[in-house]
Design a protein around this motif. Structure first.
Motif, short mmCIF file in Angstrom:
data_model
loop_
_atom_site.label_atom_id
_atom_site.label_comp_id
_atom_site.label_asym_id
_atom_site.label_seq_id
_atom_site.Cartn_x
_atom_site.Cartn_y
_atom_site.Cartn_z
N UNK A 127 12.67 48.59 -20.97
CA UNK A 127 14.05 48.10 -20.94
C UNK A 127 14.85 48.47 -22.18
N UNK A 128 16.13 48.68 -21.96
CA UNK A 128 17.11 48.91 -23.02
C UNK A 128 17.84 47.60 -23.24
N UNK A 129 17.83 47.10 -24.48
CA UNK A 129 18.43 45.81 -24.80
C UNK A 129 19.48 45.96 -25.89
N UNK A 162 23.70 56.54 -25.75
CA UNK A 162 23.13 57.56 -24.88
C UNK A 162 21.68 57.87 -25.28
N UNK A 163 21.45 58.00 -26.59
CA UNK A 163 20.09 58.29 -27.08
C UNK A 163 19.16 57.14 -26.75
N UNK A 164 19.60 55.91 -26.99
CA UNK A 164 18.77 54.74 -26.70
C UNK A 164 18.44 54.67 -25.21
N UNK A 165 19.41 54.95 -24.36
CA UNK A 165 19.19 54.91 -22.91
C UNK A 165 18.19 55.99 -22.48
N UNK A 166 18.30 57.17 -23.06
CA UNK A 166 17.36 58.24 -22.70
C UNK A 166 15.94 57.92 -23.17
N UNK A 193 16.06 65.45 -27.57
CA UNK A 193 15.23 64.30 -27.21
C UNK A 193 13.75 64.63 -27.24
N UNK A 194 13.38 65.82 -26.74
CA UNK A 194 11.95 66.14 -26.68
C UNK A 194 11.33 66.20 -28.07
#
Length: 141
Positions: free
Chosen positions: A31-33, A19-23, A114-115
């Motif tokens: 891109x998310x890999x 979830x963190x990587x996607x955000x 996240x911010x």
């Protein structure tokens, strides 16, 4: 316009890490890999930034076989999301010590907003071009 960051998100908690990587990928519009595609299937990395999502066990396995993950040697920052009571294996510790020694390891709690993480990532990337400050100074809340 600044180049998009090249990030790796490592963490034991799969749901939190993904979830963190996607955000982060969404925020930077890159891109998310999955690490398995890069490290095992040998997918090429994009030229303009990316976020690689990796469980620590995969880094263990690949680093144990061939060294210090040359494909990940050129990342801007490694964001580590340690699990509760995690005590990584010897190989994971070696890989993380490598990133820490390069000044690219950013350790954050899973509950860090996240911010705040984005502010620190941006500051670390800006700091690399600032002769007054140390490049890639790690941040630990």
């Amino acid at each position: 316009m600044a180049a998009a960051p090249r990030l790796v998100v490592i963490g034991a908690g799969e749901g939190v890490r993904r979830a963190r990587a996607a955000r982060l990928a969404g925020h930077y519009a890159i891109p998310l890999l999955p690490a398995v595609d890069i490290l095992i299937k040998r997918q090429l990395l994009p030229d303009d930034g990316y976020v690689i999502d990796s469980p620590p066990q995969l880094l263990d396995r690949v680093a144990g076989v061939g060294g210090l993950l040359p494909v990940l040697a050129f990342v801007d920052l490694v964001v580590l999301l340690p699990g509760a009571g995690s005590s990584g294996t010897e190989e994971t510790s070696r890989v993380l010590r490598y990133y820490d020694a390069r000044g690219v390891l950013l350790t954050v709690g899973a509950d860090t907003p996240d911010d705040e993480i984005i502010l620190v990532i941006d500051a670390a990337l800006r700091g690399r071009g600032d002769p007054e400050g140390p490049p890639g100074t790690p941040w630990r809340p």
